[in-house]
Design a protein around this motif. Structure first.
Motif, mmCIF file in Angstrom:
data_model
loop_
_atom_site.group_PDB
_atom_site.id
_atom_site.type_symbol
_atom_site.label_atom_id
_atom_site.label_comp_id
_atom_site.label_asym_id
_atom_site.label_seq_id
_atom_site.Cartn_x
_atom_site.Cartn_y
_atom_site.Cartn_z
ATOM 1 N N HIS A 281 -33.064 54.644 -37.503
ATOM 2 C CA HIS A 281 -31.739 54.362 -36.926
ATOM 3 C C HIS A 281 -31.931 54.113 -35.460
ATOM 4 O O HIS A 281 -31.065 52.785 -35.441
ATOM 5 C CB HIS A 281 -31.812 56.546 -36.319
ATOM 6 C CG HIS A 281 -30.614 56.011 -36.288
ATOM 7 N ND1 HIS A 281 -29.915 56.150 -34.574
ATOM 8 C CD2 HIS A 281 -28.903 56.095 -36.169
ATOM 9 C CE1 HIS A 281 -28.307 56.484 -34.159
ATOM 10 N NE2 HIS A 281 -28.308 56.300 -35.574
ATOM 11 N N ALA A 282 -32.977 54.053 -35.102
ATOM 12 C CA ALA A 282 -33.216 53.152 -33.209
ATOM 13 C C ALA A 282 -34.577 52.083 -33.382
ATOM 14 O O ALA A 282 -35.166 52.483 -32.592
ATOM 15 C CB ALA A 282 -32.879 54.072 -32.717
ATOM 16 N N PRO A 283 -35.101 51.443 -34.150
ATOM 17 C CA PRO A 283 -36.252 50.492 -33.878
ATOM 18 C C PRO A 283 -36.114 49.680 -32.494
ATOM 19 O O PRO A 283 -35.151 49.134 -32.463
ATOM 20 C CB PRO A 283 -36.753 49.995 -35.157
ATOM 21 C CG PRO A 283 -35.416 49.506 -35.753
ATOM 22 C CD PRO A 283 -34.487 50.799 -35.163
ATOM 23 N N PRO A 284 -37.109 50.224 -31.984
ATOM 24 C CA PRO A 284 -37.639 48.649 -30.788
ATOM 25 C C PRO A 284 -37.465 47.306 -31.441
ATOM 26 O O PRO A 284 -36.952 46.507 -30.855
ATOM 27 C CB PRO A 284 -37.975 49.008 -30.155
ATOM 28 C CG PRO A 284 -39.344 50.390 -31.199
ATOM 29 C CD PRO A 284 -38.639 50.369 -32.025
ATOM 30 N N ASN A 285 -38.212 46.497 -32.566
ATOM 31 C CA ASN A 285 -37.868 45.746 -32.733
ATOM 32 C C ASN A 285 -36.748 45.356 -34.108
ATOM 33 O O ASN A 285 -36.438 46.620 -34.878
ATOM 34 C CB ASN A 285 -39.803 45.405 -33.376
ATOM 35 C CG ASN A 285 -40.413 45.608 -32.783
ATOM 36 O OD1 ASN A 285 -39.890 45.060 -31.456
ATOM 37 N ND2 ASN A 285 -41.879 46.308 -32.938
ATOM 38 N N ILE A 314 -35.503 44.541 -39.739
ATOM 39 C CA ILE A 314 -35.925 46.009 -39.579
ATOM 40 C C ILE A 314 -34.489 46.319 -39.046
ATOM 41 O O ILE A 314 -34.475 47.524 -40.263
ATOM 42 C CB ILE A 314 -37.335 46.025 -39.200
ATOM 43 C CG1 ILE A 314 -37.699 44.997 -39.339
ATOM 44 C CG2 ILE A 314 -37.869 46.725 -38.850
ATOM 45 C CD1 ILE A 314 -38.716 45.736 -40.497
ATOM 46 N N ALA A 315 -34.016 46.213 -39.024
ATOM 47 C CA ALA A 315 -33.354 47.183 -37.773
ATOM 48 C C ALA A 315 -32.035 46.934 -39.264
ATOM 49 O O ALA A 315 -31.631 48.212 -38.677
ATOM 50 C CB ALA A 315 -32.814 47.211 -36.648
ATOM 51 N N ALA A 341 -39.488 49.879 -40.521
ATOM 52 C CA ALA A 341 -39.790 49.633 -38.820
ATOM 53 C C ALA A 341 -40.819 49.570 -38.120
ATOM 54 O O ALA A 341 -41.245 48.960 -37.606
ATOM 55 C CB ALA A 341 -39.282 51.395 -38.127
ATOM 56 N N LEU A 342 -41.924 50.310 -39.100
ATOM 57 C CA LEU A 342 -43.263 49.542 -38.862
ATOM 58 C C LEU A 342 -44.071 48.715 -39.892
ATOM 59 O O LEU A 342 -45.606 48.626 -40.078
ATOM 60 C CB LEU A 342 -44.205 51.260 -39.106
ATOM 61 C CG LEU A 342 -43.538 52.434 -37.837
ATOM 62 C CD1 LEU A 342 -44.845 53.202 -38.369
ATOM 63 C CD2 LEU A 342 -44.204 51.221 -36.650
ATOM 64 N N HIS A 391 -34.543 45.940 -29.095
ATOM 65 C CA HIS A 391 -33.280 46.440 -28.260
ATOM 66 C C HIS A 391 -34.331 47.689 -27.626
ATOM 67 O O HIS A 391 -34.475 48.106 -28.263
ATOM 68 C CB HIS A 391 -32.805 47.916 -29.413
ATOM 69 C CG HIS A 391 -31.352 47.765 -29.445
ATOM 70 N ND1 HIS A 391 -31.691 49.329 -29.542
ATOM 71 C CD2 HIS A 391 -30.024 47.390 -28.423
ATOM 72 C CE1 HIS A 391 -29.671 49.523 -28.902
ATOM 73 N NE2 HIS A 391 -29.600 48.421 -28.261
ATOM 74 N N ALA A 392 -34.543 47.176 -26.425
ATOM 75 C CA ALA A 392 -34.646 48.263 -25.369
ATOM 76 C C ALA A 392 -34.752 48.475 -24.414
ATOM 77 O O ALA A 392 -33.574 47.234 -23.824
ATOM 78 C CB ALA A 392 -36.095 47.839 -25.341
#
Length: 401
Positions: A281-285, A314-315, A341-342, A391-392
């Motif tokens: 739902h909220a991956p950083p990359n 990815i997102a 995400a990974l 997204h950080a």
């Protein structure tokens, strides 16, 4: 097949950096692949649907080698000793390096860190409690989410504690668009720091991961000096930077979904599923590492010329309604826990078990330590990194008690 088009303008504004998913949804609805201009003006192809992203991650015609770029790709100008890592090399060399590194980066070694992660999380949570007791809000990013992964990966590589915060500040500055001129300076600091670290460990080996990487052999093969320095950079950078953002973004996601937060508090066993849903739902990359076709390729009916830059979303894939029912709904009970995400395929994240373990322990420690965790600012007021690629959160002010 359609032909290449002029790059579409992208709305790189505060609304996008706060929540890019509405933009991804509009683009995905309009078509599976789009040619756009990034904030620095570089033209890239965005791939937005989950099936296409998943296929792209295993398509060997999509090279990660920057030498394949033919359209003026402008990434970070890293020296060769930081660039020869797993993110930038294709199958043959990638498998060779991964085989050597895997001898050192074992699940057993990660599991041995469990007690250290719990200790570090507890100590940092105690520091949060002291700040909270003094009154006012505390910043979870600076006081907890950033130092925890850095302490863990620093222990893994036996980086002197006095050097860890400097490394973190150099990495953070590399990604700050407000100071583009400082990238080269920060890269230089990181390069010299890692050269010294490898030299010190070669002279006096220990039980740490870097010493194990230096000692690794495979039928007479070994890691070169450039490969050692480059892999140390990747492990320190990816092992701290990404997990920092999963922890802070993960807690924010739970705070914005109080019913599911209450469920996790009541049953910490749900944290494993919660972490997987956070990653979807909220991956950083936002994007996988950029790729360059070795020949003209067709993705979802769109022809992409050889050497152009391809960004696999990815997102966007994590919110694709064709793959995930009600994709914008955060649901820790979601039956399908598969996400990208990974990564996927050859470039699946080597440190994925460690990232999952750190995030679970980090959140479990916070929820167990504090009965009260509340945002000290409205969600729209939270500052985020102005980045196309990640997204950080820059800060996460909380009221704790």
């Amino acid at each position: 097949m359609t032909s290449p088009a002029s790059p579409l303008p992208m709305p790189f504004d505060e609304a996008f950096f706060a929540d890019p998913h509405p933009v991804y949804a509009r683009l995905r609805a309009a078509g599976p692949v789009h040619r756009v201009a990034t904030p620095d003006g570089a033209p890239v192809w965005l791939v937005l649907r989950e099936a296409d992203v998943r296929a792209g991650l295993t398509d060997e015609r999509l090279s990660v080698n920057k030498a394949r770029s033919r359209n003026g790709y402008r990434g970070f100008a890293l020296p060769p000793a930081l660039d020869a890592n797993l993110l930038n090399i294709d199958r043959a060399d990638h498998l060779r390096l991964r085989r050597l590194v895997s001898q050192a980066f074992t699940p057993r070694r990660v599991e041995e860190l469990r007690a250290r992660i719990r200790l570090a999380a507890g100590q940092l949570a105690d520091g949060l409690a002291e700040r909270a007791a003094a009154g006012g809000s505390v910043d979870l990013v600076a006081a907890y989410a950033n130092p925890l992964p850095l302490a863990v990966i620093g222990d893994l590589l036996d980086v002197p504690e006095g050097s860890r915060s400097a490394f973190s500040s150099w990495v953070g500055a590399m990604f700050d668009p407000a100071y583009p001129g400082q990238v080269a300076e920060c890269v230089g600091h990181i390069h010299r720091f890692l050269l010294d670290l490898v030299a010190a460990r070669r002279a006096a080996p220990g039980t740490d991961l870097l010493s194990a990487m230096i000692a690794a052999r495979d039928e007479g093969d070994r890691l070169s000096e450039e490969e050692l320095v480059s892999l140390a950079f990747l492990i320190l950078f990816a092992g701290s930077e990404n997990t920092q953002h999963v922890i802070s973004g993960g807690l924010l996601t739970l705070l914005r979904h109080p019913r599911q937060l209450a469920e996790v508090r009541a049953d910490p066993g749900l944290l494993e599923a919660a972490v997987e849903e956070i990653l979807r739902h909220a991956p950083p990359n936002q994007w996988a590492i950029r790729r360059f076709p070795t020949e003209d390729v067709e993705i979802a009916g769109v022809r992409i010329p050889a050497g152009d830059t391809v960004m696999l979303g990815i997102a966007a894939a994590g919110r694709d309604p064709e793959r995930h029912p009600e994709p914008d709904v955060f649901d820790i009970h979601r039956a399908d826990k598969q996400h990208l995400a990974l990564g996927h395929g050859l470039h699946y994240c080597l440190g994925a078990p460690l990232a999952r373990l750190e995030t679970r322990i980090a959140l479990e420690t916070l929820l167990g330590r504090f009965a009260r965790i509340e945002l000290a600012a409205a969600p729209r007021e939270l500052r985020r990194r102005a980045s196309f690629r990640s997204h950080a959160l820059k800060e996460l002010p909380l009221l704790l008690g």
